[in-house]
Design an enzyme around this catalytic site. Structure first.
Site, PDB file in Angstrom:
ATOM      1  N   ALA A  85       7.904  -1.323  10.008  1.00 32.68           N
ATOM      2  CA  ALA A  85       7.825  -0.317   8.945  1.00 32.68           C
ATOM      3  C   ALA A  85       9.114  -0.146   8.131  1.00 32.68           C
ATOM      4  O   ALA A  85       9.095  -0.250   6.893  1.00 32.68           O
ATOM      5  CB  ALA A  85       7.366   1.003   9.550  1.00 32.68           C
ATOM      6  N   ASP A  92       4.311   3.262  12.532  1.00 33.55           N
ATOM      7  CA  ASP A  92       4.176   2.953  11.105  1.00 33.55           C
ATOM      8  C   ASP A  92       3.883   4.210  10.288  1.00 33.55           C
ATOM      9  O   ASP A  92       4.133   4.239   9.087  1.00 33.55           O
ATOM     10  CB  ASP A  92       3.076   1.914  10.897  1.00 33.55           C
ATOM     11  CG  ASP A  92       3.522   0.594  11.494  1.00 33.55           C
ATOM     12  OD1 ASP A  92       3.361   0.409  12.720  1.00 33.55           O
ATOM     13  OD2 ASP A  92       4.088  -0.226  10.758  1.00 33.55           O
ATOM     14  N   ASN A 139       0.468   2.956  15.160  1.00 35.89           N
ATOM     15  CA  ASN A 139       1.407   1.877  15.517  1.00 35.89           C
ATOM     16  C   ASN A 139       0.591   0.622  15.796  1.00 35.89           C
ATOM     17  O   ASN A 139      -0.651   0.644  15.767  1.00 35.89           O
ATOM     18  CB  ASN A 139       2.272   2.281  16.719  1.00 35.89           C
ATOM     19  CG  ASN A 139       3.441   1.326  16.931  1.00 35.89           C
ATOM     20  OD1 ASN A 139       4.146   0.980  15.976  1.00 35.89           O
ATOM     21  ND2 ASN A 139       3.653   0.870  18.146  1.00 35.89           N
ATOM     22  N   LYS A 140       1.269  -0.447  16.103  1.00 29.20           N
ATOM     23  CA  LYS A 140       0.636  -1.740  16.339  1.00 29.20           C
ATOM     24  C   LYS A 140      -0.564  -1.623  17.274  1.00 29.20           C
ATOM     25  O   LYS A 140      -0.513  -0.883  18.260  1.00 29.20           O
ATOM     26  CB  LYS A 140       1.684  -2.694  16.916  1.00 29.20           C
ATOM     27  CG  LYS A 140       1.223  -4.074  17.270  1.00 29.20           C
ATOM     28  CD  LYS A 140       0.508  -4.792  16.146  1.00 29.20           C
ATOM     29  CE  LYS A 140       1.298  -4.861  14.868  1.00 29.20           C
ATOM     30  NZ  LYS A 140       0.488  -5.264  13.698  1.00 29.20           N
TER      31      LYS A 140
HETATM   32  O1  MRU Z   1       2.432  -5.689  11.780  1.00 32.47           O
HETATM   33  P1  MRU Z   1       3.861  -5.322  12.005  1.00 32.47           P
HETATM   34  O2  MRU Z   1       4.627  -6.357  12.767  1.00 32.47           O
HETATM   35  O3  MRU Z   1       4.558  -4.917  10.730  1.00 32.47           O
HETATM   36  O4  MRU Z   1       3.790  -4.026  12.925  1.00 32.47           O
HETATM   37  C1  MRU Z   1       4.993  -3.393  13.299  1.00 32.47           C
HETATM   38  C2  MRU Z   1       4.813  -2.237  14.201  1.00 32.47           C
HETATM   39  O5  MRU Z   1       3.721  -1.799  14.481  1.00 32.47           O
HETATM   40  C3  MRU Z   1       6.071  -1.549  14.670  1.00 32.47           C
HETATM   41  O6  MRU Z   1       5.919  -1.050  15.957  1.00 32.47           O
HETATM   42  C4  MRU Z   1       6.363  -0.383  13.714  1.00 32.47           C
HETATM   43  O7  MRU Z   1       6.400  -0.839  12.395  1.00 32.47           O
HETATM   44  C5  MRU Z   1       7.635   0.293  14.044  1.00 32.47           C
HETATM   45  S1  MRU Z   1       9.042  -0.681  13.567  1.00 32.47           S
HETATM   46  C6  MRU Z   1      10.425   0.244  13.853  1.00 32.47           C
END
Ligand code: MRU
Length: 346
Positions: free
Chosen positions: A52, A241, A251-252
């Protein structure tokens, strides 16, 4: 301020945006040189830059790249072009609110300086992008300091996806306490979920923590329950996110499952969230837009076909962890119960 062991995913060098291509890690270290907003849009969409805060930083530089060649002369024309470039960059990925936060922050800076000539406004756009990146490193370090007060030397800590230095200007959000613990000589044992289907945990978290000399053990996502039941994990720390006003957290994909497991095992579940990820305009997690990604991420993992031709696939890239599963959300302004997240911005 950044420790030398950390890898920088986003750099502004000689008027060019330099991105570490995260799709090639950990096998190859390739830097991409970007000079147009279209290239930045593509890099965000293809996950060459991801996480993010890093998406927000890249989009901010992308906005500058999108307007720097503009030949308009009036503020009104410039404002229109800035908005159309920002709208365009905003279509690259929907879930991480940091992307929109960064674009809005730049727009606000331009609005506040509407009396300046266009050349000065362009400089202000770049200046704001640089400021966003500089502040992010400080924000992450502060989040790490707060998180460290919730952890103890000797603990096992599980994390999911890559909320690391590769996703931020430095330190990461959820990984910041791991870097700080290392600086202080603590012995934390980190368990990194591999994070299917794109393997940010295996390819990125395991890589960056190993590079930094942090004790990290890679596990498959479906091993988290077993590892918790064996008493190896005393805390879970993940990134986010977007945090909704009621404390629900996107989140992911897979984070929600980890939170349920943590609750079942009586393990605290912490979310590291810079204020740039806290979206009080979104009331609940149900309103957070969840990106769906191409089927090939599942059917052709790592480029090899692993599922039958033409199989139906559902591939949401994020899930929402309900506030009730979250012990605390940690921002640069402190440690908050999820239902009190609005206080983080007061
Ligand atoms: O699809 P991505 O790799 O962008 O997903 C990232 C995540 O879900 C992270 O855990 C989130 O962005 C936090 S990053 C500090």
């Amino acid at each position: 301020m950044t420790t030398s062991t950390q890898t920088t995913p986003v750099k502004w060098e000689d008027d060019v945006l330099v991105l570490l291509d995260q799709t090639r890690l950990p096998v190859e270290t390739i830097y991409l040189q970007l000079t147009t907003a279209e290239q930045v849009w593509g890099s965000i969409r293809r996950l060459e830059v991801r996480g993010a805060p890093a998406i927000g930083m890249a989009a901010a530089y992308g906005l500058y790249l999108g307007i720097r060649g503009s030949e308009v002369q009036t503020y009104e024309q410039f404002w229109q072009e800035l908005n159309s470039q920002a709208d365009y960059l905003g279509t690259s990925r929907p879930t991480a609110v940091n992307l929109f936060w960064a674009l809005d922050r730049i727009k606000a800076r331009v609005q506040q300086n509407s009396a300046l000539p266009v050349d000065e406004l362009k400089k202000a756009v770049l200046d704001e992008a640089l400021a966003i990146q500089k502040e992010d490193a400080e924000v992450c370090r502060t989040i790490g300091e707060h998180l460290l007060t919730l952890l103890q030397d000797g603990m096992g800590v599980l994390t999911h996806c890559n909320p690391g230095a590769l996703a931020t200007a430095a330190y990461g959000t959820a990984t910041a306490p791991f870097y700080l613990a290392k600086e202080r000589g603590w012995d934390l044992k980190v368990y990194a979920d591999e994070t299917r289907p794109v393997l940010q945990g295996a390819r990125l978290t395991a890589y960056e923590l190993q590079q930094a000399g942090i004790d990290v053990t890679l596990i498959c996502d479906n091993m988290a329950a077993m590892v918790m039941s064996q008493g190896k994990v005393q805390a879970v720390v993940v990134g986010t996110d977007r945090v909704a006003a009621n404390g629900d957290v996107a989140n992911k994909i897979g984070t929600y499952g980890v939170a349920v497991l943590a609750k079942a095992h009586g393990i605290p579940f912490y979310v590291a969230a810079p204020l740039s990820s806290v979206d009080l305009a979104t009331a609940t997690g149900a309103e957070i837009p969840i990106e769906e990604r191409p089927a090939e991420e599942i059917t052709h993992g790592l480029g090899k076909q692993v599922a039958p031709d033409d199989i139906k696939v559902y591939n949401p890239a994020f899930d929402v962890t309900p506030a009730q599963y979250i012990t605390a959300i940690v921002t640069e302004t402190g440690i908050f119960k999820p239902e009190e997240i609005a206080k983080s911005k007061q």
